[in-house]
Structure formats: C-alpha cells, structure tokens
Write an enzyme that holds these catalytic residues in place. Sequence first.
Site, PDB file in Angstrom:
ATOM      1  N   LYS A  24       0.960  -1.151   0.128  1.00  0.00           N
ATOM      2  CA  LYS A  24      -0.075  -0.197  -0.012  1.00  0.00           C
ATOM      3  C   LYS A  24       0.864   1.213  -0.092  1.00  0.00           C
ATOM      4  O   LYS A  24       0.482   2.222   0.761  1.00  0.00           O
ATOM      5  CB  LYS A  24      -0.931   0.055   1.154  1.00  0.00           C
ATOM      6  CG  LYS A  24      -1.951  -0.964   1.238  1.00  0.00           C
ATOM      7  CD  LYS A  24      -2.902  -1.002   2.608  1.00  0.00           C
ATOM      8  CE  LYS A  24      -1.910  -1.373   3.760  1.00  0.00           C
ATOM      9  NZ  LYS A  24      -2.919  -1.642   4.830  1.00  0.00           N
ATOM     10  N   ASP A  62      -5.327  -5.327  10.938  1.00  0.00           N
ATOM     11  CA  ASP A  62      -6.512  -4.590  10.849  1.00  0.00           C
ATOM     12  C   ASP A  62      -7.774  -5.715  10.751  1.00  0.00           C
ATOM     13  O   ASP A  62      -8.863  -5.223  11.196  1.00  0.00           O
ATOM     14  CB  ASP A  62      -6.704  -3.317   9.874  1.00  0.00           C
ATOM     15  CG  ASP A  62      -6.344  -3.734   8.558  1.00  0.00           C
ATOM     16  OD1 ASP A  62      -5.901  -5.036   8.223  1.00  0.00           O
ATOM     17  OD2 ASP A  62      -6.375  -2.920   7.493  1.00  0.00           O
TER      18      ASP A  62
HETATM   19  C1  BGC Z   1      -1.993  -5.656   3.804  1.00  0.00           C
HETATM   20  C2  BGC Z   1      -2.875  -6.382   5.019  1.00  0.00           C
HETATM   21  C3  BGC Z   1      -3.864  -5.576   5.370  1.00  0.00           C
HETATM   22  C4  BGC Z   1      -4.803  -4.852   4.083  1.00  0.00           C
HETATM   23  C5  BGC Z   1      -5.969  -3.995   4.357  1.00  0.00           C
HETATM   24  C6  BGC Z   1      -2.885  -5.116   2.617  1.00  0.00           C
HETATM   25  O1  BGC Z   1      -2.031  -4.449   1.631  1.00  0.00           O
HETATM   26  O2  BGC Z   1      -1.062  -6.584   3.387  1.00  0.00           O
HETATM   27  O3  BGC Z   1      -1.992  -6.615   5.943  1.00  0.00           O
HETATM   28  O4  BGC Z   1      -5.007  -6.056   6.225  1.00  0.00           O
HETATM   29  O5  BGC Z   1      -3.716  -4.352   3.323  1.00  0.00           O
HETATM   30  O6  BGC Z   1      -5.379  -2.834   5.105  1.00  0.00           O
END
Ligand code: BGC
Length: 477
Positions: free
Chosen positions: A172, A208
């Site tokens: 992200k 989360d």
């Molecule tokens: C992460 C997860 C997270 C999800 C939602 C993903 O990019 O790898 O750990 O739960 O985003 O936030």
Amino acid sequence: IQTFLCPLDQRRGVPSPGEVILKHLEPFRLSLEKLKEVSTRLRKDMIRGLGKHTHHRAAVKMLPTFVRATPDGTEKGDFLALDLGGTNFRVLHVRVMEEEQKMVKMDSQLCAIPQEIMLGTGEQLFDHIAACLSEFLDSQNLKGQTLPMGFTFSFPCEQKEIDKSILIRWTKGFNCSGVEGEDVVKLLKEAIHRRGDYDISSVAMVNDTVGTMMSCGYRDQTCEIGMIIGTGTNACYMEEMKNVKRVEGEDGQMCINTEWGGFGDDGSLEDILTEFDKVVDRTSINPGVHTFEKMISGMYLGEIVRLVLMKLTEKKLLFKGEVSEALRTKETFETKFISMIEDGLENAKKILTELGLTWDLVDARVVRLVCETISSRSARLCAAALATIVDRIRANRGLPHLKTTVGVDGTVYKKHPKMQLSMHFLAPDCKIKFLVSEDGSGKGAAMVTAVAQRLALQSRLLEESDGEEDEEEKVRS
Ligand code: BGC
C-alpha cells in the site's frame, strides 16, 4: 448500453463504437463459472499457506495471529490502541464496559504520515509514531500510567507471539527501509526509548482485519471473519488449530490472517489479469507483489479506470480522441471518483470537466459504464474470496449449512456494498450477515488485548483451582 450507444452498423457489417467499447471491457467481466474457478484456486492456496512444508512457497500466506478466541462479552478495562495502515496514524484511548457491552472511544488523535516518511527509513517512521504517541499521552494526562496497548499494524507480518511480529513486506505505498524482516514491536520500543520521556508495557500486535473481527465480535458474538476492502484488501477468520500446522497444538481455534492480497503472486491469476492490471503492477512501487489486491482495492481502482479511459480515448472512442494533460498523468483519477460517478451523471460531468476533458453525454455515460465495470469486478472477486473462507469454515465443522457474521471495514466496501449480491451464488450453503465496523481496526486492537487478558485470568483461575484440587487429593490420601 445498446440504447445509448449506437447499434450495430448493419449496412457495412462493422461493429458500432458501442460494441467496440464493450469488447474492451469484456476482460473485466468475470462469469460466475470463472469466479467459482478463482474460489477453487484460492481454496488450494489457503491449504498450501497453512501447511508446514508448503507455506514457504505459498502466495496466500495464511499467517497465525495467536488470537485464540473472539470476545465473549465479559471483557472490560482501559486500553491504548495504535493504528497504522494507511496514510494516517491514530492513537486511541478505549474503554471497554462489560455492563453495557460497549467499547467507548474516550479520545483519539490523528497524525498524518507524510510521503517522505512512508518512503524514508524505519527509524524515521517509528520516531514519528513515538512522537505522536507522546503528544497524545500528554494531552490525556496518561504518561504516568502504563495501560495495556494494542497495535494495529496493517501489513503482512509473521507473528511469533502476540507481541512479536516480523514484517514480511510493505504494501500500500509504504516502503521504509530497514523494517522488512524486523520485529515491529522492537522497533516501536526502541523509538520510545530513544525519546526517554515515557514507557510502555505489553503490546499486542494486530492486523486490521483481526481488529475489525474482534470489535464486531463484541457486538455480535457470531462474528468470526474480518474483512477489509479499503486502501488494501485482506481477510481473517477463525481456523481450527488442528489445521494450523505451523503452530503447536491441536485444540481450539486460532485466527488466521489470510493476506489474500497476495493471491496470484505466483501467476495463478494470469488468465484473468487484463493488460491494464499489468500496467498498474509494473508501475507500482512493489511490482509482482499483492496481485489480487491490485485488482480490488482503493489504492489501485482509480488508476485502472484512468488507464481504460486513456485507451478508449486513444482509440477515438471517447472525448473525440482528445486526451487531457490530467488524464495522461498517473493517479489523477482518484478511486473516490468511481463511486461519485456511479451515483449520478451530474457528478461524472463535473469530474470530467475538472480533469480538463471535453465531453458529451455519451462520453459521460461510457465513463460511468467503465467505473461500474471496474468496481463490479472488484466486488465479485472479493465475493469469490469471501465465499471460499465461509465455505471452509462450514466444511471444517462438518455442517450442511453455516450461518455466520463478517465484520467489514474500508471505504471501497462502504461505497460499493454490491459484493453481497454475488455471495448467494458463490456460497449457496452459507447465510452471511455483514456487520460494518465503525473504528474497528483501532478499537479492535484494544479488544484483542482485552480478550488476551480475560484468557490469562481464566487460565490463572483454572491453575489455582487445579492447585486446590491437588491439595484436597493430598489430604484425602
Ligand atoms: C495488507 C494487509 C491489510 C490490508 C488491508 C494489505 O495491503 O497486506 O495486512 O490487512 O492491506 O489494510
């Protein structure tokens, strides 16, 4: 679509522009059969991720979270919660009240994470977090107390214990150096020690999805799945311990963080990736990573739409073939525009004007169709993945039918709840209730800590009563 785009030009036997547009969108339209196939592949990948000897090469990581129980409604106390997952970091003071079965956010503070920190060093990131926490503790007069703390860290982590969590990789848009492969709790504690103006005691690490499941689980004790469709996407669920081969023990359950965003990283989704998905991946800061997430989540959907609009314009099917500077620029088409445009053509016209495009009514309608197509694909893929999880829970328990609750959070879900429609077809033996979480990832971290405390107390009481029974036994003999 046939009514607003020109019909087939029968005279010349050539397809109309409308048909050409539909042809370009065709690869995004996934049939029910295809979705079932995707679900079957995910089911196999989940088994691979859980296996002791297959885990290391599994694209879907299926990470044990060391969360062994959902709330039973008797939890209580005051907690601190940290929440890092997107472009903001939040600190919360949460009170869990047993009598009213309520979690109350006493106060909270939001700190922005600037882009230079998201892409800087780990030390800078954790110093920033520690500074924000310090400010909050000051403002709440909490520096003298050591409240138990839950830390929602929304990235894939190999959890060794509830308070030891190694970052596998950033996702992200984060890419801080020196954090991958390291224990996040240790990095946080080191940053706090560098400051030296306060200290913390225990920290429970939480994804989360787990926070969402746990906070919804306090309201509805049948909630055993947590799902996020926001900037990123992921889900967790309660798995039988006997299937969690990488953790000792056969009894009871453990929450598994699936990290379904990584589905397809081994090429297993090649047949459904479009040319646009491939460009999004290639031009991202983490090519080859989180393939499934890049087809679904908020960080990427706007960019997919922009690339499709560019292509249609270059083919002279939109905006009379004129691309604006804004449309040509990466990430200018924000994901929030998609739901706004789906809400009404008036929004579409405004957004297209702001993007410097010269449009007519047909253009606006085509843009809306593109938005609907991309968001529907996202919803259907998520539905296929969720169906895989609920059906696994059903099969694990040997039940013909399963009734369960999914705690869900994330703006993409909240704006496009249409995935619920597909669930009925994809998991016909399961009846699913969706519970939208408010503030879940933050409050949930507090709840994980509260449940861990309850379990510790229960096992202490159990040990004490075992001790008493032993004493009685001795006296008797
Ligand atoms: C992460 C997860 C997270 C999800 C939602 C993903 O990019 O790898 O750990 O739960 O985003 O936030």
